[in-house]
Design an enzyme around this catalytic site. Structure first.
Site, short mmCIF file in Angstrom:
data_model
loop_
_atom_site.label_atom_id
_atom_site.label_comp_id
_atom_site.label_asym_id
_atom_site.label_seq_id
_atom_site.Cartn_x
_atom_site.Cartn_y
_atom_site.Cartn_z
N LYS A 1 1.24 44.65 43.89
CA LYS A 1 0.59 43.35 43.73
C LYS A 1 1.34 42.44 42.76
O LYS A 1 1.08 41.24 42.71
CB LYS A 1 -0.86 43.54 43.30
CG LYS A 1 -1.68 44.40 44.23
CD LYS A 1 -1.93 43.76 45.58
CE LYS A 1 -3.26 43.12 45.64
NZ LYS A 1 -3.64 42.69 46.99
N1 PMP Z 1 -4.46 49.45 47.57
C1 PMP Z 1 -4.76 49.01 46.35
C2 PMP Z 1 -4.86 50.02 45.25
C3 PMP Z 1 -4.98 47.66 46.10
O1 PMP Z 1 -5.26 47.22 44.86
C4 PMP Z 1 -4.91 46.76 47.19
C5 PMP Z 1 -5.21 45.30 46.95
N2 PMP Z 1 -6.59 45.01 47.07
C6 PMP Z 1 -4.61 47.26 48.46
C7 PMP Z 1 -4.39 48.61 48.61
C8 PMP Z 1 -4.57 46.36 49.69
O2 PMP Z 1 -3.51 45.46 49.67
P1 PMP Z 1 -3.68 44.02 50.29
O3 PMP Z 1 -4.66 43.29 49.43
O4 PMP Z 1 -2.33 43.41 50.24
O5 PMP Z 1 -4.19 44.17 51.69
#
Ligand code: PMP
Length: 452
Positions: free
Chosen positions: A44
């Protein structure tokens, strides 16, 4: 000299690592994009920096301003790091199911964190979305990034994660698999890769309790699909604008247990200490293994580091309490926090009335009867009550040894709970065990019922 201008310049260019053991039954080359190498230990960081730079460029965030975001922790981490470097204050709302480690890490970077209830609808004024939105209206020169609908999120992955994977696999990638929350990762990376080769399959990992899979397959937003689950970071009760459903070929649901168990296997068998959703992504791939061939090159993108989950999926008690460990509960697990004085018994010459009083005071239904240190009998509530009712004039003055039953069975403290079944019945409501410290403890049917 080789150095970076500041820590933000180290975001991205993470390694691709072959997975060897946990994928032994998968007939394809499986590579993992190990995003824990980012400075905030999660993928992220990429979208956090992109959202921040886009907000600055659009004049939405001015020097000295305040970053506001609703986050399961990782976006907050990326924004907090960027905020530190660039001199912004950070306020994050998060939900109460996120691990304590994530919240503490945000605070360690100087951020303010507001923990909101998980089990409220997104439009409830207490939800972490609503509170972030409200704060952004109340605090001057603040900006709510709203990673769900802010398309800089998926653009970050279109511009960085996608090209990196294409280059690292020399264009040989055939399948990409990743957990879906805001949808930024899958949609941005997936779009870039499909533009290079439309045959690449893009698989999203969803949770039980989330709306994605059904919506993708039927077009219906089914509120009945929404219920609480334990996995962190993936699955949603909303349809974020960042999810580009056309890019996704298939959603695979993975259970809370399977994701957690697989994360532990990745740590122990591959040396990869990763987050919960990394386990879900890998477990989902294994569920889909029959779709793969030896020519395929699968890239699993993982989101974050295992250090955020040491009190959860990497903690045996946490796993056991949720029934996620296949190792069975034993008698010792039920009594390990008890002290010697928690063992309540009567001596054989104490009266039935005294025994009755102890049962009432301590709210228990059975008592071992002792002669000194030796257990010589057992008393149950029903034996004591029958005696008192049948002998109203005696007033319970007889010694318990006159009415006691046989001693409760003694079992080893290592005995699995399932093996207690032959011992326990209507007449025998408890077993006795000796702890490693050599003191007696009683395990009742009620104790066992409370663990299942
Ligand atoms: N895994 C974790 C630990 C996350 O923090 C996130 C973000 N919410 C995701 C998966 C999913 O990623 P995205 O938001 O890009 O779909």
């Amino acid at each position: 000299m080789q150095y970076q201008e500041n820590i933000l310049h180290t975001i991205g260019n993470t390694p691709l690592v072959k997975i060897n053991k946990v994928t032994a039954d998968v007939p394809a080359l499986v590579l993992m994009k190990v995003e824990t190498f980012n400075p905030g230990h999660s993928i992220k960081d990429r979208m956090a920096l992109k959202m921040l730079e886009d907000a600055e460029a659009a004049g939405k965030l001015k020097p000295g301003g305040t970053i506001i975001e609703c986050t399961s922790g990782n976006t907050g981490m990326g924004l907090a790091i960027a905020g530190c470097v660039k001199g912004y204050r950070s306020i994050f709302t998060t939900s109460d199911k996120q691990s304590k480690e994530k919240i503490d890490l945000l605070k360690a970077l100087g951020a303010e964190v507001i923990v909101c209830p998980t089990n409220v609808t997104p439009d409830d004024p207490r939800s972490y979305y609503s509170i972030a939105e409200r704060l952004s209206k109340e605090i001057p020169n603040s900006y709510w990034f709203n990673q769900y609908d802010n398309l800089s999120n998926r653009l970050a992955h279109y511009e960085s994660t996608g090209p990196e994977i294409w280059k690292q696999t020399e264009g040989k990638i055939t399948h990409m698999i990743v957990g879906v929350g805001t949808g930024g990762t899958i949609s941005g990376t997936g779009r870039y890769l499909k533009e290079q080769n439309p045959n690449i399959k893009v698989w999203g990992i969803d949770t039980y309790g989330s709306v994605f899979k059904k919506y993708h397959e039927t077009g219906e937003f089914d509120e009945k699909e929404i219920y609480p689950y334990i996995t962190e970071g993936i699955g949603e009760d909303i349809l974020p604008k960042n999810v580009d459903f056309d890019i996704i070929d298939h959603f695979e649901k993975v259970s809370d247990k399977d994701g957690a168990v697989m994360a532990r296997r990745l740590a122990r068998e591959e040396g990869l200490l990763l987050g919960y959703s990394a386990g879900s992504a890998m477990a989902g791939l294994i569920q889909l293994k029959d779709e793969l061939t030896p020519e395929d090159v699968v890239v699993v993108i993982i989101h974050d580091h295992g250090s955020r989950y040491v009190g959860k999926i990497y903690n045996d008690d946490w796993m056991r309490e949720r029934g996620f460990l296949d190792t069975e509960l034993r008698v010792v697990d039920l009594i390990k926090s008890r002290k010697a004085e928690d063992f309540i018994a009567v001596q054989k010459d104490q009266t039935v009335r005294q025994a009755f009083q102890i049962m009432k005071d301590k709210d228990i239904s059975q008592l071992p009867v002792m002669e000194g240190e030796e257990i010589i009998g057992g008393l149950t509530e029903s034996t004591v009550l029958s005696f008192l009712l049948d002998n109203p004039l005696n007033n319970g003055e007889k010694p318990v040894s006159d009415i006691m039953d046989d001693p409760f069975p003694v079992v080893q403290c290592e005995t699995p709970l399932s093996q207690l079944r032959p011992y326990l019945n209507k007449r025998i409501p408890a077993v006795i065990t000796k702890t490693q410290a050599g003191t007696w403890q009683i395990v009742t049917q009620y104790d066992i019922l409370q663990t299942v």
